[in-house]
Design a protein around this motif. Sequence first.
Motif, PDB file in Angstrom:
ATOM      1  N   GLU A 166       1.409  -5.035   6.070  1.00 39.26           N
ATOM      2  CA  GLU A 166       0.490  -6.173   6.002  1.00 39.26           C
ATOM      3  C   GLU A 166      -0.842  -5.831   6.657  1.00 39.26           C
ATOM      4  OE1 GLU A 166       4.105  -9.496   6.097  1.00 39.26           O
ATOM      5  OE2 GLU A 166       2.901  -9.112   7.899  1.00 39.26           O
ATOM      6  N   ALA A 167      -0.809  -5.168   7.806  1.00 40.68           N
ATOM      7  CA  ALA A 167      -2.030  -4.854   8.543  1.00 40.68           C
ATOM      8  C   ALA A 167      -2.876  -3.790   7.857  1.00 40.68           C
ATOM      9  CB  ALA A 167      -1.687  -4.401   9.961  1.00 40.68           C
ATOM     10  N   SER A 168      -2.247  -2.897   7.094  1.00 37.92           N
ATOM     11  CA  SER A 168      -2.974  -1.807   6.432  1.00 37.92           C
ATOM     12  C   SER A 168      -3.293  -2.113   4.972  1.00 37.92           C
ATOM     13  CB  SER A 168      -2.161  -0.513   6.510  1.00 37.92           C
ATOM     14  OG  SER A 168      -0.901  -0.660   5.865  1.00 37.92           O
ATOM     15  N   ALA A 169      -3.122  -3.368   4.569  1.00 36.21           N
ATOM     16  CA  ALA A 169      -3.275  -3.730   3.156  1.00 36.21           C
ATOM     17  C   ALA A 169      -4.700  -3.531   2.641  1.00 36.21           C
ATOM     18  CB  ALA A 169      -2.843  -5.181   2.938  1.00 36.21           C
ATOM     19  N   ALA A 170      -5.698  -3.535   3.541  1.00 37.87           N
ATOM     20  CA  ALA A 170      -7.090  -3.360   3.102  1.00 37.87           C
ATOM     21  C   ALA A 170      -7.330  -1.957   2.558  1.00 37.87           C
ATOM     22  CB  ALA A 170      -8.043  -3.641   4.271  1.00 37.87           C
ATOM     23  N   ASP A 171      -6.559  -0.980   3.015  1.00 41.51           N
ATOM     24  CA  ASP A 171      -6.653   0.412   2.562  1.00 41.51           C
ATOM     25  C   ASP A 171      -5.246   0.978   2.544  1.00 41.51           C
ATOM     26  OD1 ASP A 171      -7.584   2.936   1.874  1.00 41.51           O
ATOM     27  OD2 ASP A 171      -8.108   3.483   3.943  1.00 41.51           O
ATOM     28  N   PRO A 172      -4.438   0.548   1.576  1.00 36.48           N
ATOM     29  CA  PRO A 172      -3.000   0.869   1.599  1.00 36.48           C
ATOM     30  C   PRO A 172      -2.740   2.374   1.706  1.00 36.48           C
ATOM     31  CG  PRO A 172      -3.507  -0.706  -0.137  1.00 36.48           C
ATOM     32  CD  PRO A 172      -4.814  -0.205   0.375  1.00 36.48           C
ATOM     33  N   PRO A 173      -1.902   2.781   2.643  1.00 37.48           N
ATOM     34  CA  PRO A 173      -1.578   4.206   2.768  1.00 37.48           C
ATOM     35  C   PRO A 173      -0.892   4.736   1.514  1.00 37.48           C
ATOM     36  CG  PRO A 173      -0.878   2.984   4.707  1.00 37.48           C
ATOM     37  CD  PRO A 173      -1.234   1.968   3.669  1.00 37.48           C
ATOM     38  N   GLU A 174      -1.288   5.925   1.116  1.00 33.60           N
ATOM     39  CA  GLU A 174      -0.617   6.558  -0.015  1.00 33.60           C
ATOM     40  C   GLU A 174       0.724   7.142   0.402  1.00 33.60           C
ATOM     41  OE1 GLU A 174      -2.972   9.066  -2.609  1.00 33.60           O
ATOM     42  OE2 GLU A 174      -4.800   8.263  -1.723  1.00 33.60           O
ATOM     43  N   VAL A 175       0.847   7.457   1.684  1.00 33.77           N
ATOM     44  CA  VAL A 175       2.087   8.027   2.202  1.00 33.77           C
ATOM     45  C   VAL A 175       2.230   7.614   3.657  1.00 33.77           C
ATOM     46  CG1 VAL A 175       0.960  10.187   2.887  1.00 33.77           C
ATOM     47  CG2 VAL A 175       3.433  10.179   2.480  1.00 33.77           C
ATOM     48  N   VAL A 176       3.462   7.455   4.101  1.00 30.39           N
ATOM     49  CA  VAL A 176       3.740   7.215   5.522  1.00 30.39           C
ATOM     50  C   VAL A 176       4.777   8.233   5.972  1.00 30.39           C
ATOM     51  CG1 VAL A 176       5.517   5.463   5.042  1.00 30.39           C
ATOM     52  CG2 VAL A 176       4.371   5.483   7.256  1.00 30.39           C
ATOM     53  N   PHE A 177       4.540   8.799   7.153  1.00 28.57           N
ATOM     54  CA  PHE A 177       5.446   9.785   7.731  1.00 28.57           C
ATOM     55  C   PHE A 177       6.310   9.093   8.780  1.00 28.57           C
ATOM     56  CE2 PHE A 177       2.195  12.221   5.765  1.00 28.57           C
ATOM     57  CZ  PHE A 177       2.709  13.473   5.490  1.00 28.57           C
ATOM     58  N   VAL A 178       7.634   9.227   8.656  1.00 31.26           N
ATOM     59  CA  VAL A 178       8.552   8.467   9.505  1.00 31.26           C
ATOM     60  C   VAL A 178       9.581   9.388  10.157  1.00 31.26           C
ATOM     61  CG1 VAL A 178      10.103   6.488   9.621  1.00 31.26           C
ATOM     62  CG2 VAL A 178       8.341   6.578   7.835  1.00 31.26           C
ATOM     63  N   PRO A 179       9.641   9.425  11.491  1.00 31.96           N
ATOM     64  CA  PRO A 179      10.664  10.229  12.170  1.00 31.96           C
ATOM     65  C   PRO A 179      12.072   9.725  11.841  1.00 31.96           C
ATOM     66  CG  PRO A 179       8.941   9.539  13.698  1.00 31.96           C
ATOM     67  CD  PRO A 179       8.748   8.750  12.443  1.00 31.96           C
ATOM     68  N   ILE A 180      13.011  10.638  11.816  1.00 34.48           N
ATOM     69  CA  ILE A 180      14.408  10.272  11.561  1.00 34.48           C
ATOM     70  C   ILE A 180      15.244  10.668  12.770  1.00 34.48           C
ATOM     71  CG2 ILE A 180      16.408  10.508  10.062  1.00 34.48           C
ATOM     72  CD1 ILE A 180      14.560  11.424   7.829  1.00 34.48           C
ATOM     73  N   LEU A 196       7.749  -5.840  -0.194  1.00 33.35           N
ATOM     74  CA  LEU A 196       6.321  -6.100  -0.396  1.00 33.35           C
ATOM     75  C   LEU A 196       5.783  -5.498  -1.689  1.00 33.35           C
ATOM     76  CD1 LEU A 196       5.089  -5.514   3.254  1.00 33.35           C
ATOM     77  CD2 LEU A 196       5.246  -7.704   2.047  1.00 33.35           C
ATOM     78  N   GLY A 197       6.586  -4.687  -2.350  1.00 36.27           N
ATOM     79  CA  GLY A 197       6.125  -4.056  -3.579  1.00 36.27           C
ATOM     80  C   GLY A 197       5.066  -2.993  -3.355  1.00 36.27           C
ATOM     81  N   ALA A 198       5.047  -2.399  -2.172  1.00 36.27           N
ATOM     82  CA  ALA A 198       4.055  -1.367  -1.863  1.00 36.27           C
ATOM     83  C   ALA A 198       4.373  -0.083  -2.630  1.00 36.27           C
ATOM     84  CB  ALA A 198       4.036  -1.085  -0.365  1.00 36.27           C
ATOM     85  N   LYS A 199       3.333   0.687  -2.914  1.00 31.33           N
ATOM     86  CA  LYS A 199       3.494   1.939  -3.661  1.00 31.33           C
ATOM     87  C   LYS A 199       3.481   3.163  -2.750  1.00 31.33           C
ATOM     88  CE  LYS A 199       3.454  -0.481  -7.408  1.00 31.33           C
ATOM     89  NZ  LYS A 199       4.752  -0.747  -8.092  1.00 31.33           N
ATOM     90  N   THR A 200       3.438   2.947  -1.457  1.00 30.92           N
ATOM     91  CA  THR A 200       3.365   4.026  -0.484  1.00 30.92           C
ATOM     92  C   THR A 200       4.566   4.958  -0.580  1.00 30.92           C
ATOM     93  OG1 THR A 200       2.151   2.583   1.030  1.00 30.92           O
ATOM     94  CG2 THR A 200       3.172   4.543   1.983  1.00 30.92           C
ATOM     95  N   ARG A 201       4.300   6.256  -0.593  1.00 33.57           N
ATOM     96  CA  ARG A 201       5.387   7.232  -0.555  1.00 33.57           C
ATOM     97  C   ARG A 201       5.900   7.360   0.873  1.00 33.57           C
ATOM     98  NH1 ARG A 201       3.309  12.568  -3.516  1.00 33.57           N
ATOM     99  NH2 ARG A 201       5.520  13.110  -3.288  1.00 33.57           N
TER     100      ARG A 201
END
Length: 324
Positions: A166-180, A196-201
């Motif tokens: 929601e906070a990054s919706a003005a410039d939606p990230p193309e990818v997000v890196f997430v620790p596992i 949210l139907g986001a297209k972020t990888r």
Amino acid sequence: MELLSAEEISTARAVVAAMQAPTPTLRWPLLDIRLGLRAWVKHENHSRVGAFKLRGGAVYLHELMQREPRLNGVISATRGNHGQSIALAAASHGIGATIVVPHGNSVEKNAAMRALGATLIEHGDDFQQAREHAARLAIECGLHFVPSFHRDLVRGVASYWMEFFEASAADPPEVVFVPIGQGSGISACACARAVLGAKTRIVGVVSAHATAYRDSFRAGHVVEVPVTTQLADGMACRVPDDEALALIRSEVDDVLAVTDDEVAQAMRALFADTHNAAEGAGAASLAGVLQQRGRWAGRSVGITLCGGNVDSAVFARVLAGAAA
């Protein structure tokens, strides 16, 4: 595990909101310049326990107490942040929490868990041995065993990813890196993205010294791998969770590995560019971006500073440039 519904996440957000205000999602000019791209940073290091895990514990204990209002107490295993989450949530319901940690665990994370009212037990050489001991004690002592991966934990964690998207919706990230670590963070990211139907990888990040999830992701089944990381204890997973792995293989684009030295570099970069302290796992997201930044040059990416609970002595060595 199947993806969460919008209603499941919405009700979880209400539970989390009673314990934790939304954490910031920020852009940092110096970090953007360093990376050569536009980086949205989700600051879960600003939570009440210094990490994202607070959210999962809040929802898990809320649901547990609805089902078992006369519960005597809970027990779990951790390297630190999950244990703080369970201790805080248990105290809010007036019940005791016993937390099992491996020998040599973070001194300051141990102190934080005790300060939250937890009874701390040290057992084993790694997280897996601590978890197995906690499961045995649960049976012997009549305590409820809180797992490290569960749908209700993921529901709580999804609240922070909803805030992020929601906070990054003005410039939606193309990818997000997430620790596992054990899988709740990246699973929650996938669930929030779907709602949210986001297209972020989504790209998962593991320690190069604890590659169980990467190897299992590639193999298509759980692969047990020894853990040797000295810095990223929040990602020190030896045996992946079956449910988490299934969801990750379904929703995640790739899983990469970062070394302890790359994590240390990311910790230094975060402090220099944002003046935020990150623990090893908390800096792993940025370490992944640093490793892959040429591929994403000039684009919008997401980073999670998912925990800041690093021991002072460790952080001092990292900032001084000592080898991991």
